[in-house]
Enzyme design. Structure first.
Site, PDB file in Angstrom:
ATOM      1  N   ARG A 633     -29.108  39.230 -62.584  1.00  9.75           N
ATOM      2  CA  ARG A 633     -29.206  40.494 -62.502  1.00  9.75           C
ATOM      3  C   ARG A 633     -28.458  41.543 -61.671  1.00  9.75           C
ATOM      4  NH1 ARG A 633     -32.816  44.753 -60.098  1.00  9.75           N
ATOM      5  NH2 ARG A 633     -33.539  43.479 -58.521  1.00  9.75           N
ATOM      6  N   ILE A 634     -28.265  42.746 -61.906  1.00  8.45           N
ATOM      7  CA  ILE A 634     -27.260  43.294 -61.230  1.00  8.45           C
ATOM      8  C   ILE A 634     -28.120  44.266 -60.143  1.00  8.45           C
ATOM      9  CG2 ILE A 634     -25.276  44.997 -60.976  1.00  8.45           C
ATOM     10  CD1 ILE A 634     -24.530  42.281 -62.048  1.00  8.45           C
ATOM     11  N   LYS A 706     -27.266  36.938 -58.718  1.00  6.48           N
ATOM     12  CA  LYS A 706     -26.149  36.146 -58.082  1.00  6.48           C
ATOM     13  C   LYS A 706     -25.065  36.679 -57.521  1.00  6.48           C
ATOM     14  CE  LYS A 706     -26.279  33.654 -62.205  1.00  6.48           C
ATOM     15  NZ  LYS A 706     -26.104  32.422 -63.062  1.00  6.48           N
ATOM     16  N   GLY A 709     -18.737  38.321 -55.648  1.00  2.37           N
ATOM     17  CA  GLY A 709     -17.584  38.360 -54.554  1.00  2.37           C
ATOM     18  C   GLY A 709     -16.397  37.350 -55.300  1.00  2.37           C
ATOM     19  N   GLU A 710     -16.520  36.337 -55.440  1.00  2.10           N
ATOM     20  CA  GLU A 710     -15.517  35.374 -55.796  1.00  2.10           C
ATOM     21  C   GLU A 710     -15.007  35.493 -57.108  1.00  2.10           C
ATOM     22  OE1 GLU A 710     -14.939  34.140 -52.678  1.00  2.10           O
ATOM     23  OE2 GLU A 710     -16.686  34.379 -51.727  1.00  2.10           O
TER      24      GLU A 710
HETATM   25 MO1  MOS Z   1     -15.307  34.673 -48.840  1.00  3.27          MO
HETATM   26  S1  MOS Z   1     -13.575  33.588 -49.215  1.00  3.27           S
HETATM   27  O1  MOS Z   1     -16.380  33.547 -48.658  1.00  3.27           O
HETATM   28  O2  MOS Z   1     -14.909  35.704 -47.569  1.00  3.27           O
END
Ligand code: MOS
Length: 746
Positions: A633-634, A706, A709-710
């Site tokens: 979910r966003i 979830k 970022g990565e």
């Molecule tokens: Mo990220 S590489 O866990 O800042």
């Protein structure tokens, strides 16, 4: 970005402050009698110091101290034996080996290693005095090239990095369609806009005030407690705003510790602000990595085997490790699967995690190889992936908590116009430009850690939410605001979030795409406690909703009502005033259960790109990009989309421009500046479309959200390389894809 009517996008809560200069970054803090520290770096990469002349620098105007290995102030956690100390060595390296102990001896381990730290009453005077420090060296030949030092490669300790194999190797050996390709990625540097450093002041014998650039204020606090062997309680660390981190702020670096030691010695606040070129050397980087993928398939496109090997650089003094090959173990169904990972110690400063650490590197190889194999099989690359799609995790033999990549392939293909792609490379030409399409998949572990959140609801209608987590830029404050709003119905403009300070309730560092899952859940849990208390007040004896079942109550826009009878309602403020409760103040520790043992939890991404390649010069332009997040979910649609856009920009850099180059004769960088290390600028970046699948993960946490970022960068570089192949017929396996690698297409 498509909009979810139930969760409309809101602006970043700190956006106005950031663009008007109201947000204060560490280097903007001032203190009375503050002094400035400047680092002098070694000019050799290996050898030892034979002499160091500091007299001129010491006599220079305004200079308060010149510190070298001969007079560095004590750092007890390093300088005295630490055996038996429960705190462990100070500050411990993140993976293995020994942290480089700054200004500890004559030995030079890497180019740019701090050999002196010069402190003066102004930054300019410190910088000038630093230029007067003269160092002589006994030089040795540095070894800085992975490819020439493969005999030193070792498998790091720990189960994550051990050689891995499953299935029958014969399946691979006898596969009718075979492929073996090698890939390389160069050194990349985080180089966020904000320079690194620290401002420290000892306010008592065991008390320090620190303004830092860290992704975790509590981690910095702990590291300093270990370094100075004092109680963490006396150390306050503040990082409310951060101008980008991308991983370089995930540990406390030796020069930060030394600055704190110098501040104690001088008895006044000391600020260290590094230069851009020092950002290449002293705060980590994505390691240069060589990879080989061997793949076998049957004529119908069923994968019969994958062998993925990676060899990456590390420092001679510390083992840096990342899960470069691990995603290959579960991304696709394959009869045989083997991975190997090794590191090579070099005369280099140590790498550190950089956005999508491990997987961004690994996905370049895996997703390029998938494209190469699809081409050999004369299959569409999406069809090939679907053919080997797996609904369960073949590595751990258990279900994924949620995986919606099939929907992603479909929506991405539609959005990019995949039907215009020709399977024969170099088929589409528009004037001097060759046009191609490519895609790549990404994944990253999703998890939930532990956080404590305090929430204070007042009868004036305001809500304050607190946690020591740092917001390095993705919009954690905005996400926290939205979660609180969704639980308590307090209007958005009455919610204040406080974060980035160790005086707040304990929170995690911002890293590994875990913060929304961890802190968002904690905000939800604490606000739910408040909601329960409100429901009790309303339905209890004499309450305005007396007799209603508290479980049935709904809270929306400041109103509390019975779900089965919306006409019976009371405003939160009236309720609190009538009940004579001026404030409800709750603090709650929140963490996950055993769901991580039952399900494999990952976020997924897909990147679709269209490129134009200039037939004469080999210049590549990404002309269209669609990034898709399957991250549950966003919580905050606008900042989530921005997160994906930022990752795509990083992906364009990784694919086309970023490369920190070393002159291996000297072991030194030749392009450690923004003039020569190329990051994408506006002209390199098309309008990036984001698709957020926005389906809750039923198991990860009560929000179903979830991290992303990565995954925003993972798989992007492969999408570009695959599109370049489709456009030109040239397969580039060594990043970045610069024009020299493509020139001469006509
Ligand atoms: Mo990220 S590489 O866990 O800042």
């Amino acid at each position: 970005m498509e909009k979810n009517p139930k969760n409309p996008p809101i602006d970043r809560v700190d956006g106005r402050m950031k663009v008007t200069g109201g947000a204060k970054y560490f280097a903007e803090f001032e203190m009375p009698k503050m002094a400035y520290c400047v680092i002098v770096g070694s000019t050799i990469a290996r050898g030892s110091i034979t002499g160091i002349q500091t007299k001129k620098a010491e006599a220079s105007p305004g200079v308060l101290g010149v510190f070298t290995h001969l007079n560095r102030p004590p750092i007890p956690g390093w300088d005295s034996p630490v055996t038996g100390n429960a705190n462990g060595p100070a500050p411990a390296p993140p993976s293995g080996g020994e942290t480089y102990r700054i200004l500890s001896g004559k030995e030079i381990l890497f180019d740019g290693q701090p050999v002196a730290m010069v402190v003066a009453d102004t930054f300019e005077r410190a910088t000038y005095a630093a230029s007067l420090v003269k160092v002589s060296y006994a030089k040795q030949t540095p070894h800085t090239e992975v490819g020439k030092n493969l005999s030193k490669a070792v498998t790091p300790k720990g189960p994550r990095f051990a050689d891995y194999a499953r299935g029958d190797r014969k399946a691979l050996e006898s596969a009718p369609v075979q492929l073996e390709s090698s890939y390389s990625i160069p050194i990349e540097v985080h180089n966020p806009m904000e320079l690194h450093g620290i401002l420290a002041h000892w306010t008592g014998p065991e008390e320090i005030m620190i303004y830092a650039k860290t992704q975790g204020v509590m981690a910095t606090q702990q590291a300093m407690a270990r370094a100075f062997k004092i109680d963490a309680k006396g150390i306050r660390v503040h990082t409310e705003f951060m101008g980008g981190g991308f991983g370089m702020g995930l540990r406390t670096w030796p020069q930060e510790v030394a600055t704190v030691a110098i501040a104690r010695k001088l008895g006044r606040p000391v600020k260290l602000l590094m230069t851009r070129s020092q950002m290449f050397t002293l705060v980590g980087h994505r390691p240069y990595t060589l990879q080989t993928i061997r793949m076998g398939a049957d004529a119908n496109g069923k994968l019969l085997g994958i062998v993925h090997e990676a060899t990456a650089e590390t420092a001679s003094y510390e083992d840096f490790t990342e899960a470069t090959v691990n995603m290959t173990r579960f991304m696709y169904e394959s009869a045989y699967l083997e991975t190997r990972y090794k590191i090579v110690p070099l005369d280099r400063s140590v790498p550190i995690w950089m956005r999508g650490p491990g997987e961004a590197t690994g996905a370049f190889a895996l997703e390029s190889a998938m494209d190469e194999m699809a081409h050999q099989l004369k299959m569409d690359p999406i069809e090939f992936r679907l053919k080997n799609y797996t609904e369960t995790d073949p590595e751990r033999n258990r279900p994924f908590s949620a995986k919606n990549l099939k929907e992603g392939y479909e929506r991405g293909a539609k959005a990019i116009g995949w039907n215009q792609r020709k399977s024969e490379p170099a088929s589409i030409r528009e004037g001097d430009w060759l046009v191609g399409y490519g895609m790549g998949t990404g994944t990253f572990n999703a998890s939930r850690g532990q956080a404590t959140v305090r929430a204070i609801l007042k009868s004036d209608g305001s809500l304050t939410v607190q946690c020591a987590v740092t917001d390095i830029g993705p919009g954690t404050g905005t996400a926290m605001t939205l979660v609180a709003h969704q639980v308590l119905g307090v209007p958005l403009d009455r919610i204040k979030v406080e974060y980035g300070d160790t005086t707040l309730p304990p929170g995690p560092m911002q890293g590994g795409s875990t913060v929304t899952s961890t802190v968002g859940s904690a905000v939800m849990d604490t606000c739910t406690l408040i909601k329960k208390e409100l429901a009790q007040l309303a339905t209890g004896a004499g309450g305005p909703l007396q007799g209603q079942n508290p479980e049935d109550l709904v809270l929306e826009e400041g109103q509390l009502y019975a779900g089965n009878n919306p006409s019976k309602k009371v405003s939160l403020l009236e309720l609190m005033q009538q009940s004579n409760v001026p404030v409800i103040d709750k603090t709650q520790l929140s963490k996950g259960g055993d769901e991580q043992q039952k399900y494999s939890m990952y976020s997924f991404s897909l990147h679709f790109v269209q490129v134009n390649v200039h037939a004469l010069t080999g210049a590549v332009k990404v002309t269209k990009a669609i990034s898709i997040a399957d991250a549950g979910r966003i919580v905050s649609p606008k900042t989530a989309a921005s997160q994906m856009i930022g990752g795509a920009v990083g992906g364009i850099g990784m694919a086309l421009t970023e490369e920190a180059l070393i002159d291996h004769r000297l072991g030194r960088f030749v392009n450690n500046n923004f003039g020569d290390y190329h990051v994408p600028v506006h002209a390199d970046v098309p309008a990036i479309e984001t698709i957020l699948i926005d389906k809750p993960d039923p198991y990860i946490n009560p929000m179903g959200a979830k991290g992303m970022g990565e995954i925003a960068i993972i798989g992007f570089a492969a999408a570009v390389a695959n599109a370049v192949f489709n456009a030109t017929g040239k397969r580039i396996r060594d990043l970045p894809i610069t024009p020299d690698k493509l020139i001469g297409l006509v």
